[in-house]
Enzyme design. Structure first.
Site, PDB file in Angstrom:
ATOM      1  N   THR A   1       0.867  -1.182   0.000  1.00 39.05           N
ATOM      2  CA  THR A   1       0.000   0.000   0.000  1.00 39.05           C
ATOM      3  C   THR A   1       0.908   1.238   0.000  1.00 39.05           C
ATOM      4  O   THR A   1       2.021   1.207   0.534  1.00 39.05           O
ATOM      5  CB  THR A   1      -0.951   0.030   1.211  1.00 39.05           C
ATOM      6  OG1 THR A   1      -0.196   0.145   2.415  1.00 39.05           O
ATOM      7  CG2 THR A   1      -1.820  -1.228   1.263  1.00 39.05           C
ATOM      8  N   GLY A   2       0.431   2.306  -0.621  1.00 40.16           N
ATOM      9  CA  GLY A   2       1.327   3.451  -0.817  1.00 40.16           C
ATOM     10  C   GLY A   2       2.474   3.075  -1.741  1.00 40.16           C
ATOM     11  O   GLY A   2       3.586   3.564  -1.582  1.00 40.16           O
TER      12      GLY A   2
ATOM     13  N   SER B   1       4.909   5.615  -4.768  1.00 40.56           N
ATOM     14  CA  SER B   1       5.977   6.616  -4.586  1.00 40.56           C
ATOM     15  C   SER B   1       6.888   6.208  -3.428  1.00 40.56           C
ATOM     16  O   SER B   1       6.595   5.259  -2.692  1.00 40.56           O
ATOM     17  CB  SER B   1       5.356   7.994  -4.277  1.00 40.56           C
ATOM     18  OG  SER B   1       4.660   7.953  -3.045  1.00 40.56           O
ATOM     19  N   GLY B   2       7.975   6.940  -3.294  1.00 42.41           N
ATOM     20  CA  GLY B   2       8.850   6.857  -2.116  1.00 42.41           C
ATOM     21  C   GLY B   2       9.290   5.454  -1.731  1.00 42.41           C
ATOM     22  O   GLY B   2       9.760   4.665  -2.569  1.00 42.41           O
ATOM     23  N   ILE B   3       9.121   5.144  -0.462  1.00 38.69           N
ATOM     24  CA  ILE B   3       9.573   3.859   0.097  1.00 38.69           C
ATOM     25  C   ILE B   3       8.820   2.693  -0.554  1.00 38.69           C
ATOM     26  O   ILE B   3       9.402   1.647  -0.862  1.00 38.69           O
ATOM     27  CB  ILE B   3       9.363   3.865   1.629  1.00 38.69           C
ATOM     28  CG1 ILE B   3      10.275   4.907   2.287  1.00 38.69           C
ATOM     29  CG2 ILE B   3       9.589   2.476   2.220  1.00 38.69           C
ATOM     30  CD1 ILE B   3       9.943   5.209   3.752  1.00 38.69           C
TER      31      ILE B   3
ATOM     32  N   TYR C   1       0.575  12.428  14.283  1.00 38.56           N
ATOM     33  CA  TYR C   1       1.279  11.483  13.411  1.00 38.56           C
ATOM     34  C   TYR C   1       1.999  10.431  14.255  1.00 38.56           C
ATOM     35  O   TYR C   1       1.878   9.222  13.999  1.00 38.56           O
ATOM     36  CB  TYR C   1       2.290  12.247  12.550  1.00 38.56           C
ATOM     37  CG  TYR C   1       3.196  11.367  11.717  1.00 38.56           C
ATOM     38  CD1 TYR C   1       2.737  10.777  10.543  1.00 38.56           C
ATOM     39  CD2 TYR C   1       4.516  11.122  12.106  1.00 38.56           C
ATOM     40  CE1 TYR C   1       3.569   9.969   9.777  1.00 38.56           C
ATOM     41  CE2 TYR C   1       5.351  10.322  11.347  1.00 38.56           C
ATOM     42  CZ  TYR C   1       4.872   9.744  10.191  1.00 38.56           C
ATOM     43  OH  TYR C   1       5.696   8.937   9.438  1.00 38.56           O
TER      44      TYR C   1
HETATM   45  N1  LIG Z   1      10.048   9.693   4.643  1.00 40.27           N
HETATM   46  C1  LIG Z   1      10.300   9.575   5.919  1.00 40.27           C
HETATM   47  O1  LIG Z   1      11.192  10.267   6.457  1.00 40.27           O
HETATM   48  C2  LIG Z   1       9.526   8.563   6.739  1.00 40.27           C
HETATM   49  C3  LIG Z   1       9.991   8.283   8.041  1.00 40.27           C
HETATM   50  C4  LIG Z   1       9.313   7.350   8.819  1.00 40.27           C
HETATM   51  C5  LIG Z   1       8.187   6.712   8.300  1.00 40.27           C
HETATM   52  N2  LIG Z   1       7.761   7.008   7.040  1.00 40.27           N
HETATM   53  C6  LIG Z   1       6.562   6.306   6.563  1.00 40.27           C
HETATM   54  O2  LIG Z   1       6.831   5.705   5.322  1.00 40.27           O
HETATM   55  C7  LIG Z   1       5.608   5.512   4.614  1.00 40.27           C
HETATM   56  C8  LIG Z   1       5.819   5.876   3.156  1.00 40.27           C
HETATM   57  O3  LIG Z   1       6.054   7.275   3.073  1.00 40.27           O
HETATM   58  P1  LIG Z   1       7.149   7.923   2.089  1.00 40.27           P
HETATM   59  O4  LIG Z   1       8.166   8.547   2.947  1.00 40.27           O
HETATM   60  O5  LIG Z   1       7.541   6.940   1.061  1.00 40.27           O
HETATM   61  O6  LIG Z   1       6.322   9.151   1.478  1.00 40.27           O
HETATM   62  P2  LIG Z   1       5.364   9.252   0.214  1.00 40.27           P
HETATM   63  O7  LIG Z   1       6.150   9.172  -1.041  1.00 40.27           O
HETATM   64  O8  LIG Z   1       4.537  10.459   0.460  1.00 40.27           O
HETATM   65  O9  LIG Z   1       4.471   7.930   0.301  1.00 40.27           O
HETATM   66  C9  LIG Z   1       3.229   7.847   0.953  1.00 40.27           C
HETATM   67  C10 LIG Z   1       2.341   6.976   0.082  1.00 40.27           C
HETATM   68  O10 LIG Z   1       1.147   6.681   0.798  1.00 40.27           O
HETATM   69  C11 LIG Z   1       0.058   6.791  -0.119  1.00 40.27           C
HETATM   70  N3  LIG Z   1      -1.155   7.123   0.625  1.00 40.27           N
HETATM   71  C12 LIG Z   1      -1.379   8.202   1.405  1.00 40.27           C
HETATM   72  N4  LIG Z   1      -2.616   8.165   1.893  1.00 40.27           N
HETATM   73  C13 LIG Z   1      -3.204   7.031   1.399  1.00 40.27           C
HETATM   74  C14 LIG Z   1      -4.478   6.441   1.527  1.00 40.27           C
HETATM   75  N5  LIG Z   1      -5.440   6.996   2.291  1.00 40.27           N
HETATM   76  N6  LIG Z   1      -4.728   5.285   0.869  1.00 40.27           N
HETATM   77  C15 LIG Z   1      -3.773   4.711   0.101  1.00 40.27           C
HETATM   78  N7  LIG Z   1      -2.541   5.223  -0.059  1.00 40.27           N
HETATM   79  C16 LIG Z   1      -2.259   6.374   0.588  1.00 40.27           C
HETATM   80  C17 LIG Z   1       0.472   7.898  -1.086  1.00 40.27           C
HETATM   81  O11 LIG Z   1      -0.162   7.744  -2.356  1.00 40.27           O
HETATM   82  P3  LIG Z   1      -1.517   8.541  -2.751  1.00 40.27           P
HETATM   83  O12 LIG Z   1      -1.311   9.963  -2.311  1.00 40.27           O
HETATM   84  O13 LIG Z   1      -1.608   8.362  -4.236  1.00 40.27           O
HETATM   85  O14 LIG Z   1      -2.612   7.863  -2.025  1.00 40.27           O
HETATM   86  C18 LIG Z   1       1.964   7.654  -1.222  1.00 40.27           C
HETATM   87  O15 LIG Z   1       2.258   6.795  -2.305  1.00 40.27           O
HETATM   88  C19 LIG Z   1       4.558   6.332   5.351  1.00 40.27           C
HETATM   89  O16 LIG Z   1       3.725   5.488   6.120  1.00 40.27           O
HETATM   90  C20 LIG Z   1       5.389   7.224   6.265  1.00 40.27           C
HETATM   91  O17 LIG Z   1       4.690   7.601   7.420  1.00 40.27           O
HETATM   92  C21 LIG Z   1       8.409   7.911   6.251  1.00 40.27           C
END
Ligand SMILES: NC(=O)c1ccc[n+]([C@@H]2O[C@H](COP(=O)([O-])OP(=O)(O)OC[C@H]3O[C@@H](n4cnc5c(N)ncnc54)[C@H](OP(=O)(O)O)[C@@H]3O)[C@@H](O)[C@H]2O)c1
Length: 256
Positions: free
Chosen positions: A12-13, A16-18, A152
């Site tokens: 899920t998600g 993009s990103g991770i 968060y």
């Molecule tokens: N980057 C960091 O520093 C960091 C640190 C600790 C934890 N994390 C965690 O890592 C995870 C991935 O984040 P990321 O850093 O890779 O950032 P990101 O690129 O913004 O990825 C977040 C993803 O979640 C999806 N998403 C958001 N709301 C959603 C929903 N209601 N239903 C389905 N998909 C949803 C988004 O796609 P859509 O907008 O198309 O739905 C997006 O692809 C997150 O859970 C974040 O909290 C990140």
């Protein structure tokens, strides 16, 4: 990773990103991936960039919606049959003092991060093969009081706890459930949190013992390990993937 060849994994998600970095590594390992996210265009771009034909299934999904998750499960059942892994990674951030957090913010952040992760596991559990692996994406913020991050961080603390309880509930089928807690990772979310400020980025970076932000691939490496049979005796655990952010303090410059 040879252990993942021929496996079916939901991310899920995943657009993009991770999530996308994890998808890329899984596809290279020979796995089939189902990518779920809200934005259909973003999923289509991710599918194109992966360039892996029917190894990739994309399903527009809002994880905070039970009906959307039901549709996702049906599509995966039709296309893949069963699942060997789930990476519940979808998440949203919020940078705001507790005093101004509104009910709509609460619903969005808790609805995506906590409710989304909970029902992603609950609804995909019937599709999981015995011996499958589930990985939940929590955050380093569960370990430190990050001002402006109360909602968060609390939502991610709930996610971490889910890994422990679901590990117990699913152990009878040999299904392992673990969480990762990433540190600062260079994705859209980090850009949003720092607001594009170099000063804030440097403040964050200076606390990382390894001296750099994590890349999405750094996190994907850890996820693939937990999904694979190399982690076959690990369940209910947290894998901190943060370059030393949470548990160590950088040496003073003159001593380093
Ligand atoms: N980057 C960091 O520093 C960091 C640190 C600790 C934890 N994390 C965690 O890592 C995870 C991935 O984040 P990321 O850093 O890779 O950032 P990101 O690129 O913004 O990825 C977040 C993803 O979640 C999806 N998403 C958001 N709301 C959603 C929903 N209601 N239903 C389905 N998909 C949803 C988004 O796609 P859509 O907008 O198309 O739905 C997006 O692809 C997150 O859970 C974040 O909290 C990140």
């Amino acid at each position: 990773m040879a252990e993942l060849d021929g496996k079916n994994v939901l991310i899920t998600g995943g657009g993009s990103g991770i999530g996308l970095a994890t998808a890329r590594q899984l596809v290279r390992s020979g796995a089939r991936v189902a990518l779920a996210g809200r934005d259909g265009d973003r999923l289509a771009a991710a599918e194109k960039s992966l360039d892996a034909g029917d190894q990739v299934l994309t399903v527009p999904t809002d994880v905070s919606s039970g009906a959307d998750l039901d549709r996702l499960v049906s599509r995966i059942r039709e296309q893949f049959g069963q699942l060997d892994g789930v990476f519940a990674n979808a998440g949203v951030g919020l940078v705001a003092p507790g005093a101004v957090v509104g009910e709509a913010d609460f619903e969005r952040v808790v609805g995506t991060n906590f409710k989304g992760a909970f029902f992603t596991v609950q609804k995909t559990a019937p599709l999981l093969r015995d011996g499958a692996s589930v990985v939940l994406n929590s955050s380093w913020t569960v370990h430190r009081g990050l001002g402006l991050g109360s909602l968060y961080s609390a939502s991610k603390a709930a996610v971490l706890n889910l890994a422990r309880t679901f590990a117990s509930e699913l152990a009878g089928r040999g299904i392992r459930v673990n969480a990762i807690t990433p540190g600062h990772v260079t994705t859209d979310m980090l850009d949003a949190v720092t607001g594009g400020s170099e000063q804030v980025r440097e403040m964050f970076r200076s606390e990382v013992v390894l001296g750099r932000f994590g890349s999405p691939d750094d996190i994907a490496d850890a996820v693939l390990f937990l999904l694979s049979s190399r982690a076959s005796y690990i369940t209910g655990q947290e894998l901190v993937v943060d370059g030393g952010l949470v548990h160590s303090v950088p040496m003073p410059p003159q001593a380093a």
